[in-house]
Design a protein around this motif. Sequence first.
Motif, short mmCIF file in Angstrom:
data_model
loop_
_atom_site.label_atom_id
_atom_site.label_comp_id
_atom_site.label_asym_id
_atom_site.label_seq_id
_atom_site.Cartn_x
_atom_site.Cartn_y
_atom_site.Cartn_z
N PHE A 258 -11.35 -11.27 5.13
CA PHE A 258 -12.01 -12.22 6.03
C PHE A 258 -13.52 -12.29 5.81
N HIS A 259 -13.99 -11.78 4.69
CA HIS A 259 -15.43 -11.83 4.42
C HIS A 259 -15.89 -13.29 4.26
N LYS A 260 -16.87 -13.67 5.03
CA LYS A 260 -17.44 -15.02 5.02
C LYS A 260 -16.43 -16.10 5.45
N LYS A 261 -15.40 -15.69 6.20
CA LYS A 261 -14.42 -16.65 6.70
C LYS A 261 -14.50 -16.67 8.24
N PRO A 262 -14.50 -17.86 8.84
CA PRO A 262 -14.57 -17.95 10.31
C PRO A 262 -13.44 -17.14 10.96
N THR A 263 -13.81 -16.26 11.89
CA THR A 263 -12.85 -15.34 12.49
C THR A 263 -13.10 -15.23 13.99
N VAL A 264 -12.02 -15.18 14.75
CA VAL A 264 -12.10 -14.90 16.18
C VAL A 264 -11.52 -13.49 16.40
N PHE A 265 -12.26 -12.67 17.15
CA PHE A 265 -11.80 -11.33 17.50
C PHE A 265 -11.39 -11.33 18.97
N LEU A 266 -10.28 -10.65 19.27
CA LEU A 266 -9.79 -10.55 20.64
C LEU A 266 -9.44 -9.10 20.94
N LEU A 267 -9.66 -8.71 22.18
CA LEU A 267 -9.25 -7.35 22.57
C LEU A 267 -8.66 -7.38 23.98
#
Length: 248
Positions: free
Chosen positions: A237-246
């Motif tokens: 996911f380097h330099k890729k748009p990512t959403v983190f959830l917890l």
Amino acid sequence: MPGTLYLIPNTLGSTGAAAGALDHIIPLHVQALTAKLDYFVAENAKTARGFLKLIAIDHPLARPLQEIEIAELNVNTPPAALAGLLAPLLAGRDAGLVSEAGVPAVADPGADLVRLAHQHGITVKPLVGPSSLLLAVMASGLNGQSFAFNGYLPTDATLRAKRIKELEGRSSRESQTQLLIETPYRNGAMLEALAATCQPGTLICVATDLSLPTESIRTQNGGKWKSLLAAGKMPDFHKKPTVFLLLG
């Protein structure tokens, strides 16, 4: 009579420039309506033109692209400039508000323009399209009944860890999914911070390149992520748009 402010969804990344490339992401009626407009407000005029070029492959534009007016609204736009952006609508002209990616006015400076439009009695029409935040909630397996978007966390490691602890505590108390994003080149640092800071049982989802061919969505608990990272198994996911959830 004022025009209508259409909230036009954009893609979440590159889709290619072939005929029908947008059809699985942007509904056909949204594409057709977009093609009829000749005034847009966008974060960046250059990328907005790129989006209109994709629209034009299957839906001829109302005017040649170089004649379509695109005004910019971004973090550098002073509040005093918003009235000027609405002036064409007050004069009866329809307009499209376009985000850099996904839906406008959500984690997007366009929200200020929408608020002002309501104050002036301008009709605001949201159109269907991809939202990375909702897609991430849908696919995470975390609580979709209660969730909150927190934007960017501090870049300082100590402050970031403190903020993660706060979000985890709130998530645990309220059973509320917490969403956050990071500048794509710092995705690795964010996941490492989440794995190191969260409790082993806290669920963490990493949702990358949503709606794109390279889409990747993984939900593991904090302990599992910590083991994977220790083994050198960082997501791609380097330099890729990512959403983190917890979810604590």
